[in-house]
Design an enzyme around this catalytic site. Structure first.
Site, PDB file in Angstrom:
ATOM      1  N   GLN A   1      44.581  -7.227 -18.892  1.00 38.82           N
ATOM      2  CA  GLN A   1      44.381  -7.977 -17.649  1.00 38.82           C
ATOM      3  C   GLN A   1      43.226  -7.413 -16.819  1.00 38.82           C
ATOM      4  OE1 GLN A   1      47.341  -7.888 -14.309  1.00 38.82           O
ATOM      5  NE2 GLN A   1      47.649 -10.037 -14.876  1.00 38.82           N
TER       6      GLN A   1
ATOM      7  N   GLU B   1       9.854  -8.147  -4.150  1.00 42.19           N
ATOM      8  CA  GLU B   1       9.656  -9.273  -3.225  1.00 42.19           C
ATOM      9  C   GLU B   1      10.483  -9.132  -1.949  1.00 42.19           C
ATOM     10  OE1 GLU B   1       7.268 -10.506  -4.281  1.00 42.19           O
ATOM     11  OE2 GLU B   1       7.339 -11.284  -6.313  1.00 42.19           O
TER      12      GLU B   1
ATOM     13  N   ILE C   1      32.604  -2.019 -18.985  1.00 41.28           N
ATOM     14  CA  ILE C   1      33.348  -2.573 -20.119  1.00 41.28           C
ATOM     15  C   ILE C   1      32.944  -1.865 -21.416  1.00 41.28           C
ATOM     16  CG2 ILE C   1      33.547  -4.638 -21.578  1.00 41.28           C
ATOM     17  CD1 ILE C   1      33.525  -6.300 -18.970  1.00 41.28           C
TER      18      ILE C   1
ATOM     19  N   GLU D   1       0.848  -1.186   0.000  1.00 38.81           N
ATOM     20  CA  GLU D   1       0.000   0.000   0.000  1.00 38.81           C
ATOM     21  C   GLU D   1       0.884   1.236   0.000  1.00 38.81           C
ATOM     22  OE1 GLU D   1      -2.819  -0.231   3.180  1.00 38.81           O
ATOM     23  OE2 GLU D   1      -3.756  -2.055   2.416  1.00 38.81           O
ATOM     24  N   PRO D   2       0.337   2.412  -0.308  1.00 38.11           N
ATOM     25  CA  PRO D   2       1.169   3.615  -0.435  1.00 38.11           C
ATOM     26  C   PRO D   2       2.006   3.943   0.792  1.00 38.11           C
ATOM     27  CG  PRO D   2      -0.994   4.023  -1.369  1.00 38.11           C
ATOM     28  CD  PRO D   2      -1.059   2.680  -0.714  1.00 38.11           C
TER      29      PRO D   2
END
Length: 401
Positions: free
Chosen positions: A295, A379, A353, A131-132
């Site tokens: 590396q 969750e 990357i 709920e809010p």
């Protein structure tokens, strides 16, 4: 080398299901996911394809028209789908939580009425606790059901409802104080109601309104909504299990399934981020050679792959524990916590990357970078998972002094 995140001990049927889902993801989801996500467009064609594959009935027993598969099979399918586009896995997650709750806790009439149509994908499920004003404090729910003869009248506002617009069945947790003595613990005076409604927005049945989609940073395509009950009348036979006061336990049982699902989603998104990172590292050249030969990049790839493997192993363990019929809140909490945190880290490393190109909407990693944060809160936050883990560890390792 074998592909990352392999699962030992799968049956031929499980392997066939996963191969079919993986092929669908590679051909039907990955090529269109970023475009649909940028438009925040519901992936109707993809959902129709999943329906045709029988994925909406994956865990529903065969007697109701489903495939009767395990939570492990479901979690591994979710992992594959999330690798393609996490939002699609959210569409089936809420559906399966409701189907699982019906299978475990519903009356026979409720199972007969809903499960066959859920297995066919004709009814799509959603569930609602938040709920809010309450966040993770479920005991602070204020939405309420009051009995009026043979019916209940529901009032209140719910929040963060995945599939709120596209679903046609919503399991909603509300307070139901009648019949429970004053002073009863809040979690013992909550009830889950099964609300049938029309898909869409606005007033979807008398007394029930779905205002519209909540705009989000990521996790687009799937609709996330509020749900407003204002004098919503439901017959008594839409109390899940037919008895009030059991809603909290029913929802928590479903959330354990949901936490395994979120762990699987984290694994899938992390796998895709690794795939994108390792591919880009071999294509991008700096100082006269591919950056994969530096590396520093190899160290990142090694860390990313290790995290993908570790998260996958914990997710599989949590699913198998639930399938065995044992309590798995500890394992589900650990898997959800680790997989979501590692997902965030692997996605960020893949983003690094890519360098400046990772910030461009032309590259898929930009979408993953916005999707990963949802897993940190869905969750139950990391802090909630740590509380669950800590309490369970103290139960298991209680000092006998």
């Amino acid at each position: 080398m074998a592909r990352l995140a392999q699962t030992a001990g799968l049956t031929d049927i499980q392997q066939e299901i996963l191969a079919t889902v993986r092929d669908f993801v590679d051909k039907e989801i990955i090529p269109v996911a970023t475009e649909l996500e940028h438009r925040d467009e519901y992936p109707q064609q993809i959902v129709d394809g999943l329906k045709e594959l029988g994925l909406f009935g994956l865990m529903i027993p065969e007697e109701y028209g489903g495939l009767g598969e395990s939570l492990l099979t479901y979690a591994l399918c979710v992992e594959e789908i999330a690798r393609g586009w996490m939002s699609v896995s959210g569409i089936i997650n809420t559906h399966f939580i409701v189907a699982y709750m019906l299978k475990q806790h519903g009356t026979q009439e409720q199972k007969d009425h809903f499960l066959p149509r859920m297995a066919a994908g004709d009814i799509r499920g959603a569930f609602s606790m938040s709920e809010p004003g309450l966040g993770s404090d479920v005991s602070a729910i204020t939405s309420k059901a009051v009995q009026d003869g043979e019916e209940y009248v529901l009032n209140g506002q719910k929040m963060w409802l995945t599939n709120g617009g596209t679903s046609s069945l919503v399991a909603v947790l509300v307070r139901s104080d009648e019949g429970h003595p004053q002073g009863t613990a809040p979690h013992k005076s909550m009830t889950t109601f099964l609300i049938e409604k029309e898909p869409g927005f606005g007033e979807v049945r008398p007394g029930l309104t779905i205002p519209g989609k909540i705009e989000k940073m990521g996790y687009k395509g799937v609709d996330t909504t509020e749900l407003i009950m204002d004098g919503l009348r439901l017959p008594a036979d839409r109390v899940l299990g037919g008895v009030t006061g059991r809603g909290f336990y029913q929802m928590m049982d479903g959330v354990e399934v949901g936490r395994v699902n979120v762990a699987a989603r984290g694994c899938g998104v992390a796998q895709r981020a690794f795939e994108l990172g390792v591919q880009y590292a071999q294509q991008r050249h700096t100082f006269g050679k591919p950056i994969a030969q530096h590396q520093a990049i190899q160290f990142k790839l090694a860390e990313m792959a290790t995290k993908v493997e570790a998260a996958h192993a914990m997710m599989v363990n949590a699913a198998r524990k639930k399938d065995s019929g044992e309590r798995n809140d500890l394992e589900a909490g650990m898997a959800k916590y680790l997989a979501s945190e590692y997902c965030k880290e692997v996605v960020e490393d893949a983003f690094r990357i890519h360098g400046g190109y990772g910030f461009s909407k032309e590259y898929e990693i930009e979408r993953l970078y916005r999707e990963a944060p949802m897993l940190l809160i869905g969750e139950g936050t990391a802090e909630i998972q740590k509380m669950i883990i800590g309490r369970r560890l103290l139960e298991e390792y209680r000092f006998q002094g």
